[in-house]
Write a protein that holds these residues in place. Sequence first.
Motif, PDB file in Angstrom:
ATOM      1  N   SER A  14       5.227   6.277   6.190  1.00  0.00           N
ATOM      2  CA  SER A  14       6.088   5.394   5.403  1.00  0.00           C
ATOM      3  C   SER A  14       5.951   3.937   5.827  1.00  0.00           C
ATOM      4  CB  SER A  14       7.558   5.819   5.543  1.00  0.00           C
ATOM      5  OG  SER A  14       7.775   7.089   4.992  1.00  0.00           O
ATOM      6  N   LYS A  15       5.057   3.671   6.792  1.00  0.00           N
ATOM      7  CA  LYS A  15       4.884   2.311   7.312  1.00  0.00           C
ATOM      8  C   LYS A  15       3.401   1.989   7.426  1.00  0.00           C
ATOM      9  CE  LYS A  15       6.470  -0.623  11.173  1.00  0.00           C
ATOM     10  NZ  LYS A  15       5.216  -1.106  11.750  1.00  0.00           N
ATOM     11  N   LYS A  16       3.052   0.762   7.043  1.00  0.00           N
ATOM     12  CA  LYS A  16       1.663   0.303   7.125  1.00  0.00           C
ATOM     13  C   LYS A  16       1.644  -1.062   7.787  1.00  0.00           C
ATOM     14  CE  LYS A  16      -2.438  -0.463   4.234  1.00  0.00           C
ATOM     15  NZ  LYS A  16      -2.970  -0.435   2.839  1.00  0.00           N
ATOM     16  N   SER A  53      11.396 -10.777  -4.456  1.00  0.00           N
ATOM     17  CA  SER A  53      12.159 -10.470  -3.243  1.00  0.00           C
ATOM     18  C   SER A  53      11.242  -9.711  -2.305  1.00  0.00           C
ATOM     19  CB  SER A  53      13.390  -9.626  -3.600  1.00  0.00           C
ATOM     20  OG  SER A  53      13.963  -9.033  -2.453  1.00  0.00           O
ATOM     21  N   ASP A  54      11.650  -9.559  -1.036  1.00  0.00           N
ATOM     22  CA  ASP A  54      10.871  -8.749  -0.104  1.00  0.00           C
ATOM     23  C   ASP A  54      10.917  -7.268  -0.485  1.00  0.00           C
ATOM     24  OD1 ASP A  54      10.312 -11.021   1.279  1.00  0.00           O
ATOM     25  OD2 ASP A  54      11.806 -10.695   2.843  1.00  0.00           O
ATOM     26  N   HIS A  55      11.952  -6.888  -1.250  1.00  0.00           N
ATOM     27  CA  HIS A  55      12.125  -5.510  -1.688  1.00  0.00           C
ATOM     28  C   HIS A  55      11.778  -5.379  -3.165  1.00  0.00           C
ATOM     29  CE1 HIS A  55      14.473  -3.876   1.816  1.00  0.00           C
ATOM     30  NE2 HIS A  55      14.708  -5.167   1.989  1.00  0.00           N
ATOM     31  N   SER A  56      11.196  -4.245  -3.535  1.00  0.00           N
ATOM     32  CA  SER A  56      10.961  -3.964  -4.953  1.00  0.00           C
ATOM     33  C   SER A  56      12.076  -3.057  -5.471  1.00  0.00           C
ATOM     34  CB  SER A  56       9.596  -3.317  -5.159  1.00  0.00           C
ATOM     35  OG  SER A  56       9.446  -2.177  -4.340  1.00  0.00           O
ATOM     36  N   PRO A  57      12.433  -3.176  -6.751  1.00  0.00           N
ATOM     37  CA  PRO A  57      13.491  -2.338  -7.319  1.00  0.00           C
ATOM     38  C   PRO A  57      12.990  -0.918  -7.578  1.00  0.00           C
ATOM     39  CG  PRO A  57      13.082  -4.327  -8.645  1.00  0.00           C
ATOM     40  CD  PRO A  57      11.933  -4.162  -7.711  1.00  0.00           C
ATOM     41  N   LEU A  58      13.910   0.032  -7.517  1.00  0.00           N
ATOM     42  CA  LEU A  58      13.616   1.412  -7.862  1.00  0.00           C
ATOM     43  C   LEU A  58      14.404   1.784  -9.120  1.00  0.00           C
ATOM     44  CD1 LEU A  58      13.653   3.325  -4.442  1.00  0.00           C
ATOM     45  CD2 LEU A  58      11.689   2.380  -5.676  1.00  0.00           C
ATOM     46  N   TRP A  79       0.951  -8.628   8.484  1.00  0.00           N
ATOM     47  CA  TRP A  79       1.424  -8.055   7.224  1.00  0.00           C
ATOM     48  C   TRP A  79       1.907  -6.626   7.461  1.00  0.00           C
ATOM     49  CZ3 TRP A  79      -2.117  -7.896   2.238  1.00  0.00           C
ATOM     50  CH2 TRP A  79      -1.350  -7.464   1.149  1.00  0.00           C
ATOM     51  N   VAL A  80       3.172  -6.368   7.106  1.00  0.00           N
ATOM     52  CA  VAL A  80       3.785  -5.051   7.291  1.00  0.00           C
ATOM     53  C   VAL A  80       4.397  -4.595   5.968  1.00  0.00           C
ATOM     54  CG1 VAL A  80       5.553  -3.708   8.495  1.00  0.00           C
ATOM     55  CG2 VAL A  80       4.281  -5.490   9.718  1.00  0.00           C
ATOM     56  N   GLU A  81       4.179  -3.338   5.629  1.00  0.00           N
ATOM     57  CA  GLU A  81       4.793  -2.719   4.453  1.00  0.00           C
ATOM     58  C   GLU A  81       5.492  -1.429   4.884  1.00  0.00           C
ATOM     59  OE1 GLU A  81       2.345  -3.284   0.533  1.00  0.00           O
ATOM     60  OE2 GLU A  81       0.922  -2.784   2.130  1.00  0.00           O
ATOM     61  N   ILE A  82       6.707  -1.219   4.393  1.00  0.00           N
ATOM     62  CA  ILE A  82       7.482  -0.029   4.743  1.00  0.00           C
ATOM     63  C   ILE A  82       8.205   0.483   3.495  1.00  0.00           C
ATOM     64  CG2 ILE A  82       9.179   0.984   6.330  1.00  0.00           C
ATOM     65  CD1 ILE A  82       8.919  -1.416   8.111  1.00  0.00           C
ATOM     66  N   ARG A  83       8.358   1.773   3.417  1.00  0.00           N
ATOM     67  CA  ARG A  83       9.159   2.359   2.340  1.00  0.00           C
ATOM     68  C   ARG A  83      10.598   2.497   2.832  1.00  0.00           C
ATOM     69  NH1 ARG A  83       8.500   8.326  -0.466  1.00  0.00           N
ATOM     70  NH2 ARG A  83      10.267   8.107  -1.879  1.00  0.00           N
ATOM     71  N   LEU A  84      11.357   1.410   2.674  1.00  0.00           N
ATOM     72  CA  LEU A  84      12.751   1.392   3.121  1.00  0.00           C
ATOM     73  C   LEU A  84      13.710   1.809   2.012  1.00  0.00           C
ATOM     74  CD1 LEU A  84      12.893  -1.944   5.177  1.00  0.00           C
ATOM     75  CD2 LEU A  84      12.671   0.392   6.047  1.00  0.00           C
ATOM     76  N   ILE A 127       6.893   6.918  -8.162  1.00  0.00           N
ATOM     77  CA  ILE A 127       5.698   6.669  -8.959  1.00  0.00           C
ATOM     78  C   ILE A 127       5.339   5.199  -8.832  1.00  0.00           C
ATOM     79  CG2 ILE A 127       4.732   6.686 -11.299  1.00  0.00           C
ATOM     80  CD1 ILE A 127       6.703   8.950 -11.942  1.00  0.00           C
ATOM     81  N   GLY A 128       4.100   4.917  -8.457  1.00  0.00           N
ATOM     82  CA  GLY A 128       3.684   3.537  -8.245  1.00  0.00           C
ATOM     83  C   GLY A 128       3.341   3.296  -6.785  1.00  0.00           C
ATOM     84  N   HIS A 129       3.417   2.037  -6.375  1.00  0.00           N
ATOM     85  CA  HIS A 129       3.118   1.680  -4.989  1.00  0.00           C
ATOM     86  C   HIS A 129       4.087   2.397  -4.061  1.00  0.00           C
ATOM     87  CE1 HIS A 129       1.118  -0.735  -2.020  1.00  0.00           C
ATOM     88  NE2 HIS A 129       2.248  -1.257  -1.588  1.00  0.00           N
ATOM     89  N   GLN A 130       3.584   2.916  -2.955  1.00  0.00           N
ATOM     90  CA  GLN A 130       4.386   3.785  -2.099  1.00  0.00           C
ATOM     91  C   GLN A 130       5.230   3.038  -1.067  1.00  0.00           C
ATOM     92  OE1 GLN A 130       4.750   7.310  -2.505  1.00  0.00           O
ATOM     93  NE2 GLN A 130       3.932   6.482  -4.419  1.00  0.00           N
ATOM     94  N   PHE A 131       5.103   1.721  -0.988  1.00  0.00           N
ATOM     95  CA  PHE A 131       5.929   0.928  -0.081  1.00  0.00           C
ATOM     96  C   PHE A 131       6.847   0.032  -0.904  1.00  0.00           C
ATOM     97  CE2 PHE A 131       1.860   1.718   2.080  1.00  0.00           C
ATOM     98  CZ  PHE A 131       2.321   2.459   3.168  1.00  0.00           C
ATOM     99  N   THR A 132       8.060  -0.188  -0.415  1.00  0.00           N
ATOM    100  CA  THR A 132       9.059  -0.931  -1.199  1.00  0.00           C
ATOM    101  C   THR A 132       9.507  -2.233  -0.542  1.00  0.00           C
ATOM    102  OG1 THR A 132      10.928   0.229  -0.160  1.00  0.00           O
ATOM    103  CG2 THR A 132       9.927   1.257  -2.109  1.00  0.00           C
ATOM    104  N   TRP A 133       9.023  -2.506   0.664  1.00  0.00           N
ATOM    105  CA  TRP A 133       9.403  -3.737   1.384  1.00  0.00           C
ATOM    106  C   TRP A 133       8.183  -4.251   2.121  1.00  0.00           C
ATOM    107  CZ3 TRP A 133       9.120  -4.829   6.627  1.00  0.00           C
ATOM    108  CH2 TRP A 133       9.759  -6.000   7.061  1.00  0.00           C
ATOM    109  N   GLU A 134       8.087  -5.575   2.217  1.00  0.00           N
ATOM    110  CA  GLU A 134       6.963  -6.157   2.948  1.00  0.00           C
ATOM    111  C   GLU A 134       7.353  -7.495   3.548  1.00  0.00           C
ATOM    112  OE1 GLU A 134       3.695  -6.984   0.339  1.00  0.00           O
ATOM    113  OE2 GLU A 134       4.742  -8.592  -0.709  1.00  0.00           O
ATOM    114  N   LYS A 135       6.591  -7.891   4.552  1.00  0.00           N
ATOM    115  CA  LYS A 135       6.713  -9.235   5.109  1.00  0.00           C
ATOM    116  C   LYS A 135       5.344  -9.628   5.670  1.00  0.00           C
ATOM    117  CE  LYS A 135       8.065  -8.281   9.909  1.00  0.00           C
ATOM    118  NZ  LYS A 135       9.038  -8.571  10.982  1.00  0.00           N
ATOM    119  N   GLY A 136       5.124 -10.935   5.780  1.00  0.00           N
ATOM    120  CA  GLY A 136       3.871 -11.430   6.348  1.00  0.00           C
ATOM    121  C   GLY A 136       2.666 -11.216   5.466  1.00  0.00           C
TER     122      GLY A 136
END
Length: 308
Positions: free
Chosen positions: A118-120, A194-199, A163-168, A148-157
């Motif tokens: 869940s983290k990249k 936003s840093d977060h994507s909507p679900l 650069w970090v992506e996490i499914r928060l 459905i779609g990109h598997q991470f919902t938050w990112e920074k850097g």
Amino acid sequence: MNALAWNCLGLGSLGKIQFLQEVTRSEKPSFVFLCETISRYEKMEKLCSCEPVKFSHSPIDISVYGAGSKSWRLTGIYGEPARTRRFKMWEFLKNLSRDANLPWCVMGDINNVTSQTSKKGGPPYPNHLIEGFNDCLHEANLHDLDIIGHQFTWEKGRNTDHWVEIRLDRVLANTHWLDVFDMDKVYNLQGYPSDHSPLLLCPEMQLRRNKRRPFRFENAWLTEPMCSQIIKDCWEEEEDNTILQRLSKCAESLNVWGKEITGSFSSRIKDCKAKLKLLRGKRDAWSVAEFENTRQQLFLVLDQKEIF
């Protein structure tokens, strides 16, 4: 009855408000759960087309009664951001589950992950937090729904060495929910400012019926020179007809012309979102630059549409 959850990280910018309005217009959610709005109640009330169900610093827990459909329970939650206090949210979910007589769904910025996948990027996620959250889900009889779609919902850097992506952000559901809504879908939406994507949660398949909308004159058309010309031409061409026949002809011509203008906005927005979907998650220099450029184009189109 669809539901939208988004950690908007403040609704102070015009771009975020326009994005939210565009998403609600296109997806038509029955419920919108927003985290970290950093806004007073009065401002949120103005943004809503109706009175907000609840404005709270605590999780929002409601029962949904739909005409002709099964009743269910929806909980919007903003998970504890401090890692040392994550256990409080785990206990909260377990307590809520003891009163879960209806099909139950939880969605929002959960701030927890279920596995290292869940983290990249960045250091590994603490295993004790992963184990604690999974134990919570097991005890609360909650299942993590696939998105459905990109598997991470938050990112920074983005576009840096950090650069970090996490499914928060997640949608959780109990077994009763899965039995009732076996056609449910969860979409990770694109173009977020936003840093977060909507679900977007779609509990069941919904048939769309094509309805013929009555003609409506848009005041924004008055700023277009072509509008007055269309009216003038129609009126002169139909001079032997009655006033009602002339009005009908004008409405027909304006309706076709108006769809061409608004359609160009819809097409450009759709193209931008499709391109963002293809580019998201790619980390080569060209893709990163093109992603940001496309996102700025999307915000520009939304701005133009709002002005129009």
